[in-house]
Design an enzyme around this catalytic site. Structure first.
Site, short mmCIF file in Angstrom:
data_model
loop_
_atom_site.label_atom_id
_atom_site.label_comp_id
_atom_site.label_asym_id
_atom_site.label_seq_id
_atom_site.Cartn_x
_atom_site.Cartn_y
_atom_site.Cartn_z
CG ASP A 206 -16.79 -18.30 17.74
OD1 ASP A 206 -17.09 -19.46 17.96
OD2 ASP A 206 -17.89 -17.43 17.65
CE1 TYR B 211 -23.13 -20.20 17.69
CE2 TYR B 211 -23.37 -17.91 18.43
CZ TYR B 211 -22.50 -19.03 18.40
OH TYR B 211 -21.47 -19.06 18.99
CG HIS C 239 -13.00 -20.97 20.99
ND1 HIS C 239 -13.14 -21.48 19.50
CD2 HIS C 239 -14.15 -20.00 20.85
CE1 HIS C 239 -14.30 -20.93 18.99
NE2 HIS C 239 -15.00 -19.93 19.79
#
Length: 383
Positions: free
Chosen positions: A178, A307, A361
């Protein structure tokens, strides 16, 4: 550089305030039998919050986490928290492992001892690592970024200083998934002279060069691009708001623990190999420990802000550009994207490629044995 021992010790007043807020939750409505179709299921979240209020023992989880060796240090004016576990073998490789979002350092709690002391977990002492597991800036127990621009490239520079200047390792290895994969990729790109190798569970960034002179896309690569587009349309809403308006989102998440839990737990369900039952992969205690770390440190805002920072510095490789550091990749079938090897080879010097039989994930929590075995195997050839 000063390195100070650290213990997690959350003030009881913070926990009492949390309990009060949970008891006062104002619940939204939900269509009957709509389950998780519209997002986090109301009935499940009520069950989770009830457990949080009545059964969850933060102090037990805090004690478990404090069994690791925690430290803090200043890296280029930033306060960085990290776990460091010395390898038990004769020649441990220094390995920095970086978590992602919506995880915290808890994501790594199963694999840290397995990597540091492989002989106790079915491995060879010759495969041991000095494991350094930092909390990303603005996550958990690390300090909040001092200014704008804390993207994965900036974190990679901080980790290089942490490992070489603060901890004294001339060269080191790195693993991540990630956001942690983004940091690890930037380590391999910008600091290859300090890197032994990098190991990833995600190769979605950088985007490879596909322009004039590049080889045609294979059928598998075209299918991967379709997969990414479909995922972005159906699951990428969180990514868009966190990448564009993180501050707006954070007012609600920083004020409502039930809202914070809803935002995070839905990702653990959707992104894991759990067949729709999140507790097939994660216990309530694991879910709530992770969420509570965000709550008590008030770091949901600074975590989602990354982000935005990453979106501002989108990384696309050039025509002759590639991450030159030797790269190992483990692909878990229920991760957000499952690219073929040839896609990764456009951007990385891929030396090892493993397609796992199960897992999603959050590989370090879902399939720690598979992940650790692959890390050991990849770095064995680079020792």
């Amino acid at each position: 550089m000063t390195i100070s021992p650290f213990q997690i010790d959350i003030d009881k007043n913070i926990l009492e305030d949390l309990r009060g807020r949970l008891l006062a939750t104002r619940w939204p409505d939900q269509f009957p039998d709509s389950d998780w179709i519209y997002g986090t299921d109301l009935d499940y979240l009520k069950e989770l919050v009830s457990y949080w209020i009545n059964e969850f023992d933060w102090y037990a989880q805090q004690k478990m986490l404090n069994e690791f060796h925690h430290f803090t240090t200043v890296v280029e004016e930033h306060d960085v928290h990290f776990i460091k576990e010395k390898g038990k073998g004769p020649n441990p490789i220094p390995l920095v492992i970086t978590h992602g979002w919506p995880s915290t350092i808890l994501e790594m709690y199963k694999i840290i001892p397995m990597l540091a002391d492989p002989a106790s977990y079915g491995g060879s002492e010759n495969d041991s690592f000095d494991v350094i597991a930092p909390s990303l800036p603005g996550y958990g127990f690390s300090g909040k970024p001092l200014n704008a621009g804390m993207d994965v490239e900036r974190v990679a520079a901080l980790w290089t200083t942490l490992m070489t200047d603060n901890l004294g390792y001339p060269r080191f290895a790195s693993h991540g998934g990630d956001i942690g994969a983004g940091v690890t990729s930037q380590l391999g790109r910008n600091h290859s002279d300090k890197l032994i190798g990098i190991h990833l569970t995600s190769v979605t960034r950088p985007d490879p060069y596909l322009g004039e002179g590049s080889r045609p896309l294979t059928m598998a690569e075209k299918a991967h691009m379709d997969q990414r587009q479909d995922w972005q349309e159906n699951e990428g809403g969180y990514n868009h708001i966190q990448g564009t308006k993180p501050q707006t989102l954070s007012f609600g998440l920083n004020d409502s623990p039930a809202g914070l839990a809803a935002w995070i737990v839905e990702k653990y369900r959707t992104w894991s190999d759990c067949s729709g039952d999140v507790e097939k992969r994660f216990s309530k205690d694991e879910l709530l420990t992770n969420i509570t770390i965000y709550w008590v440190t008030q770091t949901i805002n600074t975590s989602v802000r990354m982000y935005y920072e990453n979106r501002r510095s989108n990384w696309v490789v050039g025509v002759n550009d590639k991450v030159q550091t030797p790269t190992g990749v483990a692909i878990f079938p229920f991760d957000l994207a499952t690219p073929p090897r040839e896609w990764a080879e456009r951007s990385y010097d891929v030396r090892s490629w493993t397609e796992m039989p199960q897992g999603g994930h959050f590989a370090a929590m879902e399939e720690p044995e598979l992940l650790v075995d692959d890390i050991r195997s990849f770095f064995r050839s680079l020792r």
